[in-house]
Design an enzyme around this catalytic site. Sequence first.
Site, mmCIF file in Angstrom:
data_model
loop_
_atom_site.group_PDB
_atom_site.id
_atom_site.type_symbol
_atom_site.label_atom_id
_atom_site.label_comp_id
_atom_site.label_asym_id
_atom_site.label_seq_id
_atom_site.Cartn_x
_atom_site.Cartn_y
_atom_site.Cartn_z
ATOM 1 N N LYS A 62 25.985 -2.551 0.876
ATOM 2 C CA LYS A 62 27.445 -2.358 1.040
ATOM 3 C C LYS A 62 27.703 -1.457 2.244
ATOM 4 O O LYS A 62 28.697 -0.747 2.311
ATOM 5 C CB LYS A 62 28.017 -1.733 -0.237
ATOM 6 C CG LYS A 62 27.895 -2.658 -1.453
ATOM 7 C CD LYS A 62 28.385 -2.022 -2.740
ATOM 8 C CE LYS A 62 27.269 -1.299 -3.460
ATOM 9 N NZ LYS A 62 27.676 -0.712 -4.744
ATOM 10 N N ARG B 113 10.980 4.039 3.877
ATOM 11 C CA ARG B 113 10.549 3.102 4.926
ATOM 12 C C ARG B 113 11.782 2.345 5.407
ATOM 13 O O ARG B 113 12.557 1.836 4.602
ATOM 14 C CB ARG B 113 9.508 2.122 4.397
ATOM 15 C CG ARG B 113 9.230 0.994 5.388
ATOM 16 C CD ARG B 113 8.076 0.127 4.972
ATOM 17 N NE ARG B 113 6.818 0.834 5.132
ATOM 18 C CZ ARG B 113 5.616 0.256 5.011
ATOM 19 N NH1 ARG B 113 5.531 -1.033 4.745
ATOM 20 N NH2 ARG B 113 4.510 0.952 5.169
ATOM 21 N N HIS C 243 4.073 6.037 11.490
ATOM 22 C CA HIS C 243 3.644 5.831 10.095
ATOM 23 C C HIS C 243 2.674 6.983 9.791
ATOM 24 O O HIS C 243 1.472 6.786 9.657
ATOM 25 C CB HIS C 243 2.965 4.473 9.969
ATOM 26 C CG HIS C 243 2.823 3.969 8.556
ATOM 27 N ND1 HIS C 243 3.033 4.756 7.446
ATOM 28 C CD2 HIS C 243 2.479 2.740 8.088
ATOM 29 C CE1 HIS C 243 2.830 4.030 6.358
ATOM 30 N NE2 HIS C 243 2.500 2.810 6.721
ATOM 31 N N ARG D 132 0.800 -1.219 0.000
ATOM 32 C CA ARG D 132 0.000 0.000 0.000
ATOM 33 C C ARG D 132 0.836 1.273 0.000
ATOM 34 O O ARG D 132 0.614 2.179 -0.816
ATOM 35 C CB ARG D 132 -0.928 0.042 1.235
ATOM 36 C CG ARG D 132 -2.207 -0.730 1.059
ATOM 37 C CD ARG D 132 -2.623 -1.316 2.383
ATOM 38 N NE ARG D 132 -1.686 -2.359 2.731
ATOM 39 C CZ ARG D 132 -1.783 -3.622 2.294
ATOM 40 N NH1 ARG D 132 -2.809 -3.983 1.589
ATOM 41 N NH2 ARG D 132 -0.856 -4.518 2.594
#
Length: 291
Positions: free
Chosen positions: A81, A102, A130, A51
Amino acid sequence: MKHFLSTEEISKEELEKLLVLAFEISKNPKKFKKALDDKIVATFFFEPSTRTRLSFESAILRVGAKVISTENANTSSSAAKSESIEDTARMLSGYADAFVMRNGDDDSAHRAARVSTIPVINGGSGSAQHPSQSLLDAFTIFKHKGRLDNLKICVLGDLKKGRTANSLVRLLSKFEGLQVFSFAPKGCEFNCEIPHTVVKSFDEIPHDVDVLYQTRFQRERHDGKNAVLPIIDKKVMERFSKDTLLLHPLPRNDEISTDVDDDPRALYFEQAHNGVFARMAILITLLGGKK
Ligand code: CP
């Protein structure tokens, strides 16, 4: 507003403006199709998403901007890395006009924002925040209730490791008269400092609660431990008023039975679709769009 990092840092006035804009967009999205037509927005996701990433990318395209994207950033970006979040943010600052990130660390969005010269949008940070989910949750509640004041909400499920209930309650606490109930099994308790009443059964939740906000068990954040969440099914929904809204940020597992999907109070799929309007509003607000 320079960044969009947490619901704690957004003022009530800014939230109200975002909601008004999201409503205007939802009525006529085409009016905004060139709002950001000279912009590039990056999406940079270290954790899986359906979503948030795709609705942001849809929102980016619907405001006329271009998107550059990395999913599975842990393996497919130079994070593999050992490049730091700070150096990644410095790089994105030269490639895009804003980025959505995120990451599994609670402070990831703030770390990125400290060095970024472009707006950072938190697409989910660890168990903490969030905020774009909270904006679309608030949009959905306001659309159906006509208010965000004097709400009675019960948050359920994994309230310890889940970020969405935590983030939403902090947003709603900016409005008058909020009453919060929490219902979670052992190991998943709500440890938010915003006043709330802990309940141990569906019987203890007021039948006229405005919103039931169910969440899934965050298996990926519990080191192999398990918990049995309260399950909402048709029978449980019979306990609640015809005006009680059932929300869930999704994805769901079995904490909402599919036999509830046809109930007009079950809004989780509409809620997810509202994410496009809410995220268009965030992008336009941060990047200063034209109609
Ligand atoms: N609600 C939510 O954040 O869903 P995704 O994990 O699919 O983005």
